[in-house]
Design an enzyme around this catalytic site. Structure first.
Site, mmCIF file in Angstrom:
data_model
loop_
_atom_site.group_PDB
_atom_site.id
_atom_site.type_symbol
_atom_site.label_atom_id
_atom_site.label_comp_id
_atom_site.label_asym_id
_atom_site.label_seq_id
_atom_site.Cartn_x
_atom_site.Cartn_y
_atom_site.Cartn_z
ATOM 1 N N LYS A 179 0.848 -1.196 0.000
ATOM 2 C CA LYS A 179 0.000 0.000 0.000
ATOM 3 C C LYS A 179 0.887 1.249 0.000
ATOM 4 C CE LYS A 179 -3.954 1.885 2.647
ATOM 5 N NZ LYS A 179 -4.824 1.672 3.824
ATOM 6 N N SER A 219 -9.804 1.508 2.977
ATOM 7 C CA SER A 219 -8.933 2.296 2.122
ATOM 8 C C SER A 219 -7.878 1.483 1.373
ATOM 9 C CB SER A 219 -8.229 3.372 2.943
ATOM 10 O OG SER A 219 -7.344 2.782 3.878
ATOM 11 N N SER A 229 -9.871 -0.851 7.135
ATOM 12 C CA SER A 229 -9.281 -0.616 5.818
ATOM 13 C C SER A 229 -8.529 -1.792 5.200
ATOM 14 C CB SER A 229 -8.343 0.586 5.870
ATOM 15 O OG SER A 229 -9.084 1.768 5.837
#
Lengths: 486, 95
Positions: free
Chosen positions: A78, A153, A177
């Site tokens: 990420k 997210s 997330s």
């Protein structure tokens, strides 16, 4: 055999037996990215050159017989985890030219374990969102239905794993997330206990809630990756000095007699899709058939978790994001005449709307005269929510619930309604407030063919119990074997 | 407690954010709704409940007071939007 479809476990075996090389595997993953990236949009930065170089070095090590847990295996990360020499944007315009001069501790751990880093994955800007639509860089689509969101997210982390654009990935979870996008994309994702994984080099959103965790194709891979990234780090003052169990060795232990708590507040949660409820109810039966015993538990303060979270997380964010001021790194507005103007222009042009919204909510909640009514009140409620879990875990070992109230929604469906978007975090964010671990594992499909995830929550530092339970469930079902057609 | 346009402007200024008229209007409504929703916390009696700031309680993570090699200045300055003589440059601060 398509190499990009391999799991970590299977790739380990083939690399060890020299049936494939890391260069072949890495090339296959990079080719897969080239083939589907335009449709899925999971990557912000593809690190092809450095990945192939790492793969070559991995092959050398393998030929010498030096094989660690992830030697030669392509993993993506990420884009809010600092990678030395690879751009790290947090999906924000304010950092779109930032190249970290150091690696986050989890990256050092991945590299020590021999992993090949294929690149950086899309996300909601600064991890604020539940759909990855708040990315300031690009749109990510759900590999199961390209008109839908991948969740967020860590939407890029889940979509990339689901679409075989990496063998495994890392995400971060502040209110769900990792778990929610894993659920929406039909993959496995785990948020470890707060303090289990170092946050050093993770760009902070809400420091007391953030935790890095694995997103993988199955539970075995989740256990392997979790073991690599976990452990004490003196560079993170909230890292807990505690031994890390050998997670993979717990998987094959049975769950006979395991007590599974079913919170009575969750079945009646507003907006819970009947298909999600049915899938989770079915999962409960599967676990009972494996010898687990379901008990009713109560988490009476559940309805206060969302409002408490949306005071605490934005408050911490407003403070953490003060560092983006155009002075030391990232974007600066060059047309300002004085320092104050430069701060304001830089931040106003650099941050997207959701980030600004949360900075303003947080600043308001912390400002003079409102602190007691909002931040202190929410922190007290946090204590009550933590107490609820402590009491529930007196009579159960694991808590079972949905991950998200509905399967993945359509792109744009909730974009103009932040409050509705916040309410969809109801099942996941209590775990962050209480600091307990949680895992999402595939447990069904909607009539429209969209994946549904099962959430299991555990006691502090009880990751091995979650992994064992999830593994037993996975082996008794077929959901994880289905792949999206892109 | 209703949040007003002036509150949003004031708080945005504290957070060093500039906003146009339209954003201020939208934010006043959206943030107003969010804060109104948050007010349900007041239904809960929290008298005497200690606040939690971290889920896992650790106190005083000490380290030895040793000199260590850190990242070199010039490397850190590579990300600076503007730099001169080993320093970050910023626009005029006073006067």
């Amino acid at each position: 055999m398509k190499l990009h479809e391999l799991t970590i476990r299977k790739a380990q075996e083939l690399l060890r037996n020299k049936e494939i090389s890391s260069q072949e595997l890495t090339k296959a993953v990079l080719d897969r990215i080239a083939q589907v990236e335009e449709k899925v949009g999971a990557y912000i930065t593809i690190a092809s050159d450095s990945a192939m170089k790492e793969a070559m070095l991995a092959d050398k090590e393998i030929s010498k017989g030096n094989i660690a847990e992830l030697t030669g295996i392509p993993v993506a990360v990420k884009d809010l985890i600092c990678t030395k020499g690879i751009r790290t944007t947090c999906a924000s315009k304010i950092l779109d030219n930032f190249i970290p001069p150091y690696d986050a501790t989890v990256i050092t751990r991945l590299k020590t374990a021999g992993a090949v880093i294929t690149g950086k994955l899309n996300m909601d800007e600064f991890a604020m969102g539940s759909s990855t639509e708040n990315s300031g860089i690009k749109l990510t689509r759900n590999p199961w239905d390209l008109t839908r969101i991948p969740g967020g997210s860590s939407g890029g982390s889940a979509a990339a794993v689901a679409a075989d654009m990496c063998i495994g990935s890392l995400g971060s979870d502040t209110g769900g997330s990792i778990r929610q996008p894993a659920s929406h994309c039909g993959v496995v994702g785990m948020k470890p206990t707060y303090g289990r994984v170092s946050r050093f080099g993770l760009v902070a959103f809400a420091s007391s809630l953030d935790q890095i965790g694995p997103v993988t194709k199955d539970v075995t891979d989740c256990a392997i990756l979790a073991k690599v990234i976990s452990g004490y780090d003196p560079s993170d003052s909230t890292s807990v000095p505690r031994d890390v169990p050998d997670y993979p060795s717990f998987l094959t232990k049975g769950i006979d007699g395991l007590r599974i708590g079913v919170p009575k507040e969750y079945d009646t949660a507003k907006g819970l899709d009947p298909e999600v409820l049915a899938a989770v109810t079915n999962a409960r039966k599967v676990l009972e058939n494996l010898g687990a015993q379901c008990v009713d538990v109560s988490l009476p303060n559940t309805e206060y978790a969302v409002p408490a979270y949306y005071v605490i997380a934005p408050s911490e964010a407003s403070s953490n994001l003060a560092r983006f001021d155009g002075v030391k790194y990232g974007f600066r507005d060059k047309d300002s005449n004085n320092l104050m103007e430069m701060y304001k222009n830089t931040r106003s042009k650099g941050f997207g709307p959701e980030v600004k919204r949360r900075i303003i909510i947080g600043t308001y909640c912390l400002s003079a005269g409102y602190y007691d009514a909002y931040y202190k009140k929410a922190s007290q409620v946090r204590t009550l929510i933590t107490e609820d879990f402590r009491k529930a875990f007196e009579i159960c070992d694991v808590i079972l619930s949905p991950v998200a109230p509905t399967p993945a929604f359509e792109i744009g469906e909730k974009a103009d309604d932040p409050l509705t978007m916040y309410l969809s975090d109801i099942f996941t964010l209590s775990a962050n407030l209480a600091g307990i671990p949680g895992i999402s594992v595939p447990c069904g499909f909607s009539s429209g063919g969209l994946p549904i995830g099962l959430q299991l929550l555990g006691k502090h530092f009880g990751e091995e119990v979650l992994l064992k339970t999830a593994y037993n469930f996975e082996q008794a079902t077929e959901f994880h074997k289905k792949k999206p057609e892109i | 407690m209703e949040i007003t346009k002036d509150d949003i402007i004031h708080v945005a200024d504290l957070a060093r954010l500039d906003m146009d008229e339209e954003s201020i209007r939208t934010f006043t409504v959206q943030i107003g709704d969010i804060l109104k929703y948050i007010e349900i916390l007041n239904n809960l009696n929290t008298e005497g409940v200690p606040p939690t700031s971290h889920a896992i309680v650790l106190t005083n993570a000490f380290r030895d007071d040793e000199i260590k090699q850190h990242i070199e200045r010039d490397i850190l300055l590579e990300n600076a939007p503007e730099k001169e003589n080993g320093s970050f440059m910023v626009p005029k601060v006073v006067g």
